[in-house]
Design a protein around this motif. Structure first.
Motif, PDB file in Angstrom:
ATOM      1  N   MET A   1     -24.418 -44.309  -4.465  1.00  0.00           N
ATOM      2  CA  MET A   1     -25.029 -43.309  -5.580  1.00  0.00           C
ATOM      3  C   MET A   1     -25.021 -41.979  -4.839  1.00  0.00           C
ATOM      4  O   MET A   1     -26.273 -41.568  -4.080  1.00  0.00           O
ATOM      5  CB  MET A   1     -26.219 -44.357  -5.135  1.00  0.00           C
TER       6      MET A   1
ATOM      7  N   GLU B   1     -21.153 -52.176  -3.623  1.00  0.00           N
ATOM      8  CA  GLU B   1     -22.343 -51.358  -4.977  1.00  0.00           C
ATOM      9  C   GLU B   1     -21.401 -50.333  -3.998  1.00  0.00           C
ATOM     10  O   GLU B   1     -20.781 -49.995  -3.224  1.00  0.00           O
ATOM     11  CB  GLU B   1     -23.623 -50.998  -4.177  1.00  0.00           C
TER      12      GLU B   1
ATOM     13  N   TYR C   1     -24.418 -39.241 -13.741  1.00  0.00           N
ATOM     14  CA  TYR C   1     -24.666 -40.375 -14.303  1.00  0.00           C
ATOM     15  C   TYR C   1     -23.666 -41.151 -13.080  1.00  0.00           C
ATOM     16  O   TYR C   1     -22.441 -40.400 -12.945  1.00  0.00           O
ATOM     17  CB  TYR C   1     -24.413 -41.658 -15.405  1.00  0.00           C
ATOM     18  N   ARG C   2     -23.788 -42.153 -12.378  1.00  0.00           N
ATOM     19  CA  ARG C   2     -22.883 -42.821 -10.944  1.00  0.00           C
ATOM     20  C   ARG C   2     -23.881 -43.809 -11.232  1.00  0.00           C
ATOM     21  O   ARG C   2     -25.115 -44.297 -10.681  1.00  0.00           O
ATOM     22  CB  ARG C   2     -22.824 -41.867  -9.932  1.00  0.00           C
ATOM     23  N   GLY C   3     -22.748 -44.977 -11.026  1.00  0.00           N
ATOM     24  CA  GLY C   3     -23.816 -46.226 -11.512  1.00  0.00           C
ATOM     25  C   GLY C   3     -23.036 -47.257 -12.576  1.00  0.00           C
ATOM     26  O   GLY C   3     -21.991 -47.335 -13.008  1.00  0.00           O
ATOM     27  N   GLN C   4     -23.525 -48.550 -12.459  1.00  0.00           N
ATOM     28  CA  GLN C   4     -23.634 -49.573 -13.373  1.00  0.00           C
ATOM     29  C   GLN C   4     -22.879 -49.517 -14.770  1.00  0.00           C
ATOM     30  O   GLN C   4     -23.112 -48.326 -15.660  1.00  0.00           O
ATOM     31  CB  GLN C   4     -23.751 -50.871 -13.630  1.00  0.00           C
TER      32      GLN C   4
ATOM     33  N   GLN D   1     -31.016 -45.155 -11.487  1.00  0.00           N
ATOM     34  CA  GLN D   1     -29.279 -45.480 -11.516  1.00  0.00           C
ATOM     35  C   GLN D   1     -29.478 -46.846 -10.803  1.00  0.00           C
ATOM     36  O   GLN D   1     -29.394 -46.221 -10.002  1.00  0.00           O
ATOM     37  CB  GLN D   1     -28.499 -44.374 -11.979  1.00  0.00           C
ATOM     38  N   LYS D   2     -28.876 -47.570 -11.475  1.00  0.00           N
ATOM     39  CA  LYS D   2     -28.245 -48.725 -10.588  1.00  0.00           C
ATOM     40  C   LYS D   2     -26.483 -48.691  -9.845  1.00  0.00           C
ATOM     41  O   LYS D   2     -26.017 -48.372 -10.954  1.00  0.00           O
ATOM     42  CB  LYS D   2     -28.576 -50.250 -11.556  1.00  0.00           C
ATOM     43  N   PRO D   3     -26.739 -48.931  -9.395  1.00  0.00           N
ATOM     44  CA  PRO D   3     -25.745 -49.204  -8.416  1.00  0.00           C
ATOM     45  C   PRO D   3     -23.777 -50.322  -9.274  1.00  0.00           C
ATOM     46  O   PRO D   3     -25.282 -51.197 -10.035  1.00  0.00           O
ATOM     47  CB  PRO D   3     -25.218 -49.362  -7.309  1.00  0.00           C
ATOM     48  N   SER D   4     -23.152 -49.265  -9.786  1.00  0.00           N
ATOM     49  CA  SER D   4     -22.254 -50.558 -10.069  1.00  0.00           C
ATOM     50  C   SER D   4     -21.798 -51.760  -8.874  1.00  0.00           C
ATOM     51  O   SER D   4     -22.210 -51.106  -7.812  1.00  0.00           O
ATOM     52  CB  SER D   4     -20.873 -50.023 -10.594  1.00  0.00           C
TER      53      SER D   4
END
Length: 185
Positions: free
Chosen positions: A8, A5, A136-139, A173-176
């Motif tokens: 975040m 992941e 924004y940071r994530g998927q 926000q969902k992690p990548s």
């Protein structure tokens, strides 16, 4: 295929600067040179990662859709090429050409830039506003290799649209998820 992941990091974090060589043009780029008038998308990718291959088509659509609206785009590869020779700068050039990249694809040989951005995986997406603050940071979206969910780019597109149209960006926000960055030993 390891599932790592993204980290975040805190929203509002300022973008670190960098000075890296573009494998497409052999020019050097800084964060400032990659900035867009309304914001900047920094994404960590590499040539070999199946997660990157899975989302690459949507990444290219996002780049084409938003670059003309004032969002700067830059891709960075930070993998240790001794561990993963297919991520070498020469092959990065070929990968960018084969996939018609119209944005810089920078090589982070020392891995200092990945560390400065607190990048953890490929793909890893970080969106900064016009003041270089992280919004924004994530998927990209909920699609992953083999999960049957079609690509839409909905999470990232929602954040970019929020930035462009002065709408609030959801702070939840969902992690990548992707392959871990191959750190030097």
């Amino acid at each position: 295929m390891a599932r790592t992941e993204s980290n975040m990091i805190s929203l509002g974090t300022l973008a670190p600067n960098f000075h890296l060589k573009d494998t497409n043009s052999n020019d050097f780029f800084t964060f400032s040179a990659c900035k867009g008038e309304k914001g900047t998308l920094v994404f960590f990718i590499c040539n070999h990662c199946p997660f990157v291959h899975h989302v690459l088509e949507e990444i290219l659509l996002v780049a084409n859709d938003y670059r003309v609206q004032g969002i700067g785009m830059v891709a960075i590869s930070s993998n240790d090429v001794e561990q993963v020779p297919e991520d070498s700068p020469k092959l990065m050039t070929e990968f960018a050409f084969e996939n018609s990249f119209d944005f810089p694809y920078l090589y982070d040989e020392t891995q200092e830039v990945a560390k400065a951005f607190n990048a953890a995986c490929t793909p890893d997406f970080l969106l900064y506003d016009s003041q270089d603050k992280l919004v924004y940071r994530g998927q990209l979206d909920d699609s992953r290799p083999g999960n049957g969910i079609p690509l839409s780019g909905s999470d990232l597109r929602g954040a970019i649209d929020g930035l462009l149209y002065n709408r609030s960006i959801n702070p939840i926000q969902k992690p990548s998820i992707g392959c871990n960055i191959k750190w030097k030993k």
